[in-house]
Write a protein that holds these residues in place. Sequence first.
Motif, PDB file in Angstrom:
ATOM      1  N   MET A   7       2.604  13.903  -1.150  1.00  0.00           N
ATOM      2  CA  MET A   7       2.034  12.739  -0.507  1.00  0.00           C
ATOM      3  C   MET A   7       2.990  12.278   0.578  1.00  0.00           C
ATOM      4  O   MET A   7       4.138  11.948   0.285  1.00  0.00           O
TER       5      MET A   7
ATOM      6  N   ASN B 163      -5.819  16.870   2.027  1.00  0.00           N
ATOM      7  CA  ASN B 163      -6.738  15.759   1.879  1.00  0.00           C
ATOM      8  C   ASN B 163      -6.332  14.696   2.884  1.00  0.00           C
ATOM      9  O   ASN B 163      -5.326  14.037   2.749  1.00  0.00           O
ATOM     10  N   GLN B 164      -7.123  14.601   3.902  1.00  0.00           N
ATOM     11  CA  GLN B 164      -6.870  13.572   4.895  1.00  0.00           C
ATOM     12  C   GLN B 164      -8.217  13.051   5.324  1.00  0.00           C
ATOM     13  O   GLN B 164      -9.135  13.827   5.585  1.00  0.00           O
ATOM     14  N   GLY B 165      -8.360  11.791   5.421  1.00  0.00           N
ATOM     15  CA  GLY B 165      -9.625  11.318   5.933  1.00  0.00           C
ATOM     16  C   GLY B 165     -10.105  10.051   5.274  1.00  0.00           C
ATOM     17  O   GLY B 165     -11.018   9.411   5.748  1.00  0.00           O
ATOM     18  N   SER B 166      -9.469   9.653   4.201  1.00  0.00           N
ATOM     19  CA  SER B 166      -9.922   8.409   3.622  1.00  0.00           C
ATOM     20  C   SER B 166      -8.820   7.371   3.782  1.00  0.00           C
ATOM     21  O   SER B 166      -8.985   6.399   4.491  1.00  0.00           O
ATOM     22  N   SER B 167      -7.689   7.606   3.179  1.00  0.00           N
ATOM     23  CA  SER B 167      -6.611   6.633   3.291  1.00  0.00           C
ATOM     24  C   SER B 167      -6.010   6.635   4.686  1.00  0.00           C
ATOM     25  O   SER B 167      -5.771   7.670   5.280  1.00  0.00           O
TER      26      SER B 167
ATOM     27  N   ARG C 219       2.338   1.733  -3.358  1.00  0.00           N
ATOM     28  CA  ARG C 219       1.366   2.239  -4.311  1.00  0.00           C
ATOM     29  C   ARG C 219       1.126   3.738  -4.121  1.00  0.00           C
ATOM     30  O   ARG C 219       1.037   4.493  -5.077  1.00  0.00           O
ATOM     31  N   GLU C 220       1.028   4.158  -2.876  1.00  0.00           N
ATOM     32  CA  GLU C 220       0.793   5.592  -2.624  1.00  0.00           C
ATOM     33  C   GLU C 220       2.008   6.415  -3.054  1.00  0.00           C
ATOM     34  O   GLU C 220       1.867   7.497  -3.606  1.00  0.00           O
TER      35      GLU C 220
ATOM     36  N   ARG D 297      -2.436   7.929   9.965  1.00  0.00           N
ATOM     37  CA  ARG D 297      -3.577   8.762  10.330  1.00  0.00           C
ATOM     38  C   ARG D 297      -3.959   8.587  11.791  1.00  0.00           C
ATOM     39  O   ARG D 297      -4.548   9.457  12.406  1.00  0.00           O
ATOM     40  N   GLN D 298      -3.643   7.391  12.295  1.00  0.00           N
ATOM     41  CA  GLN D 298      -4.034   7.112  13.676  1.00  0.00           C
ATOM     42  C   GLN D 298      -3.056   7.710  14.674  1.00  0.00           C
ATOM     43  O   GLN D 298      -3.257   7.631  15.870  1.00  0.00           O
TER      44      GLN D 298
ATOM     45  N   ARG E 279       0.834  -1.209   0.000  1.00  0.00           N
ATOM     46  CA  ARG E 279       0.000   0.000   0.000  1.00  0.00           C
ATOM     47  C   ARG E 279       0.864   1.252   0.000  1.00  0.00           C
ATOM     48  O   ARG E 279       0.603   2.213  -0.714  1.00  0.00           O
TER      49      ARG E 279
END
Lengths: 453, 453
Positions: free
Chosen positions: B388, B419-423, B247-248, B395-396, B244
């Motif tokens: 990125m 943009n924070q909040g999904s991944s 990929r990011e 995020r945690q 992951r």
Amino acid sequence: MKVVKFGGSSLASGVQVEKVYQIVSSDPERKIVVVSAPGKRYADDEKVTDLLISCAERCLKGEDTHDLVDTIVGRYQSIAEELHLADTIIRKVKDDLLSLLASDKTNPSAFIEAVKASGEDNNAKLVAACFKHKGLNAHYVSPKEAGLLVSNEPGNAQVLPESYERLYALRDQPGIIVFPGFFGYNTDGEVVTFSRSGSDITGSILANGVKADLYENFTDVDAVYAVNPHLVSHPREICELTYREMRELSYGGFSVFHDEALIPAFRVGIPVNVKNTNNPEAPGTRIVSERKNTNGPVVGIASDDGFCSIYISKYLMNKEIGFGRKVLCILEDYGLSFEHIPSGIDDMTVILRQSQIDETLEKEITARLIEELHADEVHVEHDLALIMMVGEGMRQKVGTNARASMALANAHINIEMINQGSSETSMMFGVKEAVEDRAVQALYEEFFSTAKV
Amino acid sequence: MKVVKFGGSSLASGVQVEKVYQIVSSDPERKIVVVSAPGKRYADDEKVTDLLISCAERCLKGEDTHDLVDTIVGRYQSIAEELHLADTIIRKVKDDLLSLLASDKTNPSAFIEAVKASGEDNNAKLVAACFKHKGLNAHYVSPKEAGLLVSNEPGNAQVLPESYERLYALRDQPGIIVFPGFFGYNTDGEVVTFSRSGSDITGSILANGVKADLYENFTDVDAVYAVNPHLVSHPREICELTYREMRELSYGGFSVFHDEALIPAFRVGIPVNVKNTNNPEAPGTRIVSERKNTNGPVVGIASDDGFCSIYISKYLMNKEIGFGRKVLCILEDYGLSFEHIPSGIDDMTVILRQSQIDETLEKEITARLIEELHADEVHVEHDLALIMMVGEGMRQKVGTNARASMALANAHINIEMINQGSSETSMMFGVKEAVEDRAVQALYEEFFSTAKV
């Protein structure tokens, strides 16, 4: 010329109406006075409008309404007695209410609308009588004779554009006009009420109609506060804020105004001054088109809870043209409106008010996202709060986000979501409901403990 | 068992092929060797694949190709001579190329595909000959005989699922298999090439097919770096990162891998080890399903430019069910894919790659948004960069955003978008292209100057 609106608590008793008289008579520019129905005198008191709704509903069921009628008329009577007004006005109020209750009920909605609106209508008559009794040249004007025409949407009437031209004629009436808030008339001559904060709407429409210099909106607080006073003791009062800031704060849970109520005034650039009936000397809060004083970057912090998020992941989502649109289509099938869509490469999250969906619907949507869009994973998270930091041009100020997120980090609050990038006027943080209050307090402390707003 | 892939620069000269031989022969687990066509020997050198494409195109126009054929064959010849191989192999290469160029041209695309793929195919033969010459039990295997079947999408072939089962049989072949990367065969038996990084794809498919324990991907860098080495000198090497994260980072502009190339290996959980042909002792970077060592919150920082944003505002947008969907429908009409949609109450911003739209299209979309959706305001902003920050579970971690935005603020960089909040794995900042490099440097300094990754 000023349009002045008084809310229910400003008119709940004779003492309050006396204050209203003092305010109106102290400034010759205060020409048009919009009144609500008598509100609560103390925390457990009932609003006259609520009593009227119960009364209308009982009436429709054919039940007895004598006690309710007595209670309602009693509210007006106690005001009249406190102000030593003649009995005639109370007889008028009672006759009006009884004849309304005896009127045609073939259209129950129209019947309820008319009874409901009588709270404001009779209060306007009472206030006009009081002003006259005290020697002011004042008179009641009905929305019908003034030409306040509205769409036929009970509880959500929209002003018809032709009203503004008619209302302009109010400027030429001599003396002070006392005008009932909350309702207008449809083109069939029937009463139709506005949505919540209906008297604010009436005041706003009249301010636009007569092209007032100022719309004064009297409530029971000295000002709009920079933060919910239940969360922070003695919060900063906001001297001036722009329409946009007001709207963002309203969205974020500020309840002083239903921001849409002010649209008619905003549209023609009339400033609004929120003031306190119980402390009219306080300058209050001015809501204006453009703000000159810059203060700090943040003018207010609001928060609202009851949000949920639908997380959707699918490998290679960002290459699939139309994926986002298809997700929104599914939500639209259920009439759901979303608030925000933060997204990653292979995932997106839709944030919406959770009152819109129950468990069944949640399962159905999840199933459709998996079956129709072949999402790899879908899960719903509940009980999120959105915190809105508001201030004109805030986004252009380097470091505002840094200060905010550092304040939250220092308070050990995890940020679930950040939405920044579209509005110039606000920055939004999503947190778990459980830490909402602490988050607001931490942000307030950061931006207001030293800065002067 | 290991599948080992060598890129073009690892096979550009005899010296390089010698290193490849040393690597393969030093570990008996290295059973399947996937090779690219000879790449650049120095910065201005030409890749054999590029020479082959020119050659095929000239051929289709009926132009003379003698000089190009000589140059191409010369590349193989110089490698063979360096390695003291017999002439026979070079004659085979030349015969193969000439017969390909003389073959049927009624389907020009199929013709180009076959010529293009010969770069890898002949190199596999050459490398196999070299290995044999040095005493290794090695042989060339053609994708056709191995059963590597692909869809008929020239330049973008997708492996057909039945291939995996056939490829499993390679396990039973004795000795070392040298396999050309970059292409497979459609069900009509014609060559079809993969997309960019095609040899990475072949290696990944073979690793899956033979259920390898490890897929070693040899390039010319010691490891995947935590940041672009052009921006930071001696950047931290990443020991281990998850699929992951890879990929990011790839999405964010890391060019070590085209992340999709690794999908076949990822799907069955085969770890990938990125290593350096020129320094095979270095441990390289392992790409795995799950990462044990936690390091700091951030594993890498990538950035990419060339984005633009379309800002759309409309009063009461957030109450208009379907507005967002309608915006996306308009973009879809032009086949545009979007990256992110930050939103306010009355506005939304769509961020997309600006290479997708020119000035004419921009005007057309703006006009449609205003006319069809009655947007109050639409404007397009260009030259944005997305940065990125990547790290599992980032995020945690309370305070990661705070540290990042503080670092940017201290570098006087304004954040256009967050943009924070999904991944769970990344956090994205939008900034103006002009400050992109400085922003990456500031973030690197914050997260890597002390932490050990």
